[in-house]
Design a protein around this motif. Sequence first.
Motif, PDB file in Angstrom:
ATOM      1  N   ARG B 500     -28.438  28.740 -38.425  1.00  0.00           N
ATOM      2  CA  ARG B 500     -28.613  30.080 -38.964  1.00  0.00           C
ATOM      3  C   ARG B 500     -28.977  30.020 -40.451  1.00  0.00           C
ATOM      4  O   ARG B 500     -28.447  29.187 -41.194  1.00  0.00           O
ATOM      5  CB  ARG B 500     -27.320  30.895 -38.801  1.00  0.00           C
ATOM      6  CG  ARG B 500     -26.905  31.119 -37.357  1.00  0.00           C
ATOM      7  CD  ARG B 500     -27.769  32.178 -36.705  1.00  0.00           C
ATOM      8  NE  ARG B 500     -27.405  32.388 -35.307  1.00  0.00           N
ATOM      9  CZ  ARG B 500     -28.049  31.821 -34.277  1.00  0.00           C
ATOM     10  NH1 ARG B 500     -29.082  31.024 -34.474  1.00  0.00           N
ATOM     11  NH2 ARG B 500     -27.658  32.058 -33.038  1.00  0.00           N
ATOM     12  N   GLY B 506     -22.701  35.102 -41.608  1.00  0.00           N
ATOM     13  CA  GLY B 506     -22.318  33.741 -41.951  1.00  0.00           C
ATOM     14  C   GLY B 506     -23.408  32.969 -42.673  1.00  0.00           C
ATOM     15  O   GLY B 506     -23.175  31.870 -43.173  1.00  0.00           O
ATOM     16  N   SER B 507     -24.610  33.529 -42.723  1.00  0.00           N
ATOM     17  CA  SER B 507     -25.727  32.778 -43.322  1.00  0.00           C
ATOM     18  C   SER B 507     -26.465  33.606 -44.372  1.00  0.00           C
ATOM     19  O   SER B 507     -27.671  33.494 -44.536  1.00  0.00           O
ATOM     20  CB  SER B 507     -26.683  32.307 -42.226  1.00  0.00           C
ATOM     21  OG  SER B 507     -27.285  33.404 -41.567  1.00  0.00           O
ATOM     22  N   GLY B 508     -25.723  34.465 -45.059  1.00  0.00           N
ATOM     23  CA  GLY B 508     -26.298  35.110 -46.241  1.00  0.00           C
ATOM     24  C   GLY B 508     -26.914  36.480 -46.025  1.00  0.00           C
ATOM     25  O   GLY B 508     -27.549  37.017 -46.924  1.00  0.00           O
ATOM     26  N   LEU B 509     -26.764  37.044 -44.842  1.00  0.00           N
ATOM     27  CA  LEU B 509     -27.375  38.341 -44.569  1.00  0.00           C
ATOM     28  C   LEU B 509     -26.329  39.273 -43.982  1.00  0.00           C
ATOM     29  O   LEU B 509     -25.855  39.065 -42.862  1.00  0.00           O
ATOM     30  CB  LEU B 509     -28.532  38.144 -43.579  1.00  0.00           C
ATOM     31  CG  LEU B 509     -29.459  39.308 -43.200  1.00  0.00           C
ATOM     32  CD1 LEU B 509     -28.892  40.163 -42.092  1.00  0.00           C
ATOM     33  CD2 LEU B 509     -29.862  40.165 -44.391  1.00  0.00           C
TER      34      LEU B 509
END
Lengths: 619, 619
Positions: B500, B506-509
């Motif tokens: 991701r 969990g991945s910045g979005l």
Amino acid sequence: MADIKLSEAIADLLSRQGVHHVFGIIGSANAHLFDAIYRHPDLSLICLHHEQACVMAAHGYYMQSGTLAAVLVTAGAGTTNLLTGVVGAWADSVPVLIICGQEATKQFKGNNLARMIGIQGVYTEAIYGTCTKSVITCQQSEQAFQEVAKALVLSKADRPGPCIVDIPIDLQAAKLDSQRIKQIVAEVMQVPQAVVKGLSQESLDSLVSTLRRAEAPLLWLGNGLRRLDGATLQRLVQDLGIPYLTSWTATDLLDPIKKLNAGHAGTYGGRAGNLILQSSDVLVTFGTRLAIPQKGYVDAELARRAEVFVVDCDPVELDKLGPRFHNKYQADAPTVLQQLHKALAEGPGLKIGPWIEHLSKARQTLPLVEQCHNSKEWVDSYAFMAQLGEAASSSTSFVTDMGTALISGFQVLEPWGGQRLFTSQGLGEMGYGLPGAIGAWFADPSREVICLNCDGGLMMNLQDLHSVISHEIPMKIVIFNNDGYLMIKHTQNAIVGGRRAGTDAGSGLTCPNYGPLVKAFGFSYQTLHKEDDAKQVIGELLAQAGPTVLEVFMAPDQLLVPKLSVSITDKGKLASPPLEDLSPLIPMEQLRSLLLVPVHASSMALNREVAEAKGDAIY
Amino acid sequence: MADIKLSEAIADLLSRQGVHHVFGIIGSANAHLFDAIYRHPDLSLICLHHEQACVMAAHGYYMQSGTLAAVLVTAGAGTTNLLTGVVGAWADSVPVLIICGQEATKQFKGNNLARMIGIQGVYTEAIYGTCTKSVITCQQSEQAFQEVAKALVLSKADRPGPCIVDIPIDLQAAKLDSQRIKQIVAEVMQVPQAVVKGLSQESLDSLVSTLRRAEAPLLWLGNGLRRLDGATLQRLVQDLGIPYLTSWTATDLLDPIKKLNAGHAGTYGGRAGNLILQSSDVLVTFGTRLAIPQKGYVDAELARRAEVFVVDCDPVELDKLGPRFHNKYQADAPTVLQQLHKALAEGPGLKIGPWIEHLSKARQTLPLVEQCHNSKEWVDSYAFMAQLGEAASSSTSFVTDMGTALISGFQVLEPWGGQRLFTSQGLGEMGYGLPGAIGAWFADPSREVICLNCDGGLMMNLQDLHSVISHEIPMKIVIFNNDGYLMIKHTQNAIVGGRRAGTDAGSGLTCPNYGPLVKAFGFSYQTLHKEDDAKQVIGELLAQAGPTVLEVFMAPDQLLVPKLSVSITDKGKLASPPLEDLSPLIPMEQLRSLLLVPVHASSMALNREVAEAKGDAIY
């Protein structure tokens, strides 16, 4: 040996070439690049919520730091959503490296004019051809790497600007030879980064001798000096000892040098700045494109006794200037300033003491905040700006949106001791303020960022209020609530008899109730309704630790002045005064005493009593 | 006699030519036009909060009503902000008349390549040259009037699309002669509105005789039939009695004719639609551009025993199609359908009873909502769509955004009894849903408008949630919350090992907490967390009278299937099955029984047990 994936090679290249931040939004067509950049240990990939905001953030990032940021978007709407940000960066000479994902290469076979290329591919080169320094849709993986490397150089060379590299999804996963890559980088970096040089000896001599003869010389410092580091620029201007104006975009390039700084000039100029401009006998501009808001509409009336020298690296900007601009040099502004510094240091000092005293007098006589800017029922944005600028720390960056925030911000704030002040000056797009401020914060999180907005303009990037919260940016946002679009209301006063249409709540345009809205995003929220409370509320605002919004309620028809306006003659006719005679008109005696050239016939004809505080202008 | 102001003449022209609504945002450079249009008694000027949304609203307005709406924006960012909407309308053949304010004519003297023209002027013709039917920056007031008149015609002629007329501010206030204006209108309206005709007799005969020989003929109805009125189209297709597919854009052009309607085909096709497509022996397409999501990636495998006839008015679309498409006719799809109807009515009826039965069998065997679409912990978007479509009234218009809303919406909803379903299909820009739905409502406020969004995509036009409230639109908005960008998560599963980056929290979005946010705007708000509650909550939603939001919480990794996916062979290798063999794979026996051609070798090689429910595809 093909041993490295193109996407990883690009991530590595960005990092090695000094890029630290990439603003982006993922899509199917940039997923390989997103993966590689996100995982790179030395790159931060910041997700925002509209691609226009990504470019504006990169713009603010550069304005704050002088360092280029990259933008990574996907094909189709990811690419089309960039446009406003791209044109803004183009107009303001801001370098941005933009990488777009694109449909697979096979979709491009002679197919560029289909309404959609592949699934979601647009004809990037056609759209962006006239508003970028370069745009290319790559057809081969090694080429894609090379184009990114070239764009990193080109974007910053001479007059900077955005470059777009469009990389089809199939290429992103292709493998390259890491040895070959090193070779490409070496080759690209060998190409001269800038081609425009300083002045020839002959031109320099001519300029120097003219300046030595001048009694009232004036420098007009523009954004083209941004590539000089601040300390050098400060020293050069200080040593030259010549009064200077700054363009709005160059406002914060150096700390104001009190006895030399004439402020701004233009249709929304400082009064003192305009009087000094119009009184000058030699005017030398450095890297400013002399936009209409700066130079006014009538060239013949600009600095009308002065010999004018224009130094600009962009031949297109020089070509656009008419015969009033006698000496047009295509040359690198930072280099010319250094040449001039050296040449003038070699002879006797300039004898311009009286001129410098005249500047002091003009500035002391004419305060930045006019008498009309006080309000009993509301808060006046000019009075507020003055208090905010003084109370804010020296490590504050003010990033403005348009309208009231722009005009009263740039007319009043004089960044001191390291304060910064900028916006998207050339395009002037509503909505810039918020993402511009986000970019500024990522460029230097140690600074205080204050974003100055209006109720109308903030709507254009409203979604990224969430990004302030999600990225935990302790930003302070001021919203000037003027019930819609204040500047356009003044336009309506000037050109359609004051009829309102789509400019306020009474004519079909409303803005949300910001209090509940920003609290729902996660901001703390304060209001300011009366000027009397401004000092206290500003103190509270500055004491806030987290993201906070202050909504300032101003008169829905507050004047944005001083301003160059059409006014009324003794005979009741309309007349356009010259640049030094801003509205509200000052008394004739004062005008005469501060202007070192004869008062203009148009000014003589005006009925100063009738025209008082009119404040509206014909477009 | 110059007796009418250009801006007023244009307002009058729009009204006389059947325009009722103008979506716009005011600025200094369109203030005369805004004033005239706002004051015109027969025009409604609707202010939104981003220019992209104005064009998308005009798009939704046309999709709902078949009537063109106009868009009025200002110079600079007003003009650049249009781009995504323009490309969306261009791709979907939606006519829109866009009028832009522009800098004064004198600013354009040989100056188009300056980074900014005048104060805020951009080079409109260069930017929009390849994504509009016409774009012109006018230099003269009579010309401006004429160009608006021409654009009203051209925009709708042949393959419709957006036209841009860029009108400098000085021209807007100029006076025209009202007699001359009448003459111009008469002249422009004399020009043939469409130039593409039907088939030649020879081509028609060839098509008819092929159809008469066919055992499994299939029509593929596309958006090019939109210019036929619905009742006529309904009658023609009913009378022809030939099974048909619709493109996604043509989904709601007619009420489904139960025994003939094969649904959709494509990479996210209906299973039955794909099997019927692949089983057909004569395929005739009408005004569909056969985009990749429709026809798949491998032409050779499309309807592989069929003779293919393509009817499209746009030669560029015909040129892009390869040799698999034997008979390509540049012709007007509505005319050809009428020609075909007439020609076939003249002979004996087609003998295709078994083929129609086969279609019924395929549709009965293969439900639109697959078994995998049930969830104990969450709400499955497919199951939800099916229930919503059934419970909503026949006068409901569903307008979708992208991602989950698009895919599960168009895979499941079969508009019945006058229901409508549309989106911006070609460009597929996130953010379309909301302004598209706003436009649909203005086109027909008597209908129920349900806007289907996702948490990620809604952000792209978040500002216009306020417009729903301010214009008192009783819209129902569904937000599928899938923690970010679900479709791209599946892309990541397929191409970067499931890593991701910028696709979920969990991945910045992250996306905002919509509950408090939409309530702050002024919506009522409900949630749906469990499938068991769907029926009741949908009932409550439909009973709401005012603007309301329902947030539906779905599994953050829910499959969007059936889908054409790469799968695994018996030997453990990856293989791409043909269009009829969607994932999750159905048993071989079932595939064989529903496919009237031999099972494809790729399908034979797949390991149907291992591949079960894989659901992810290589891009």
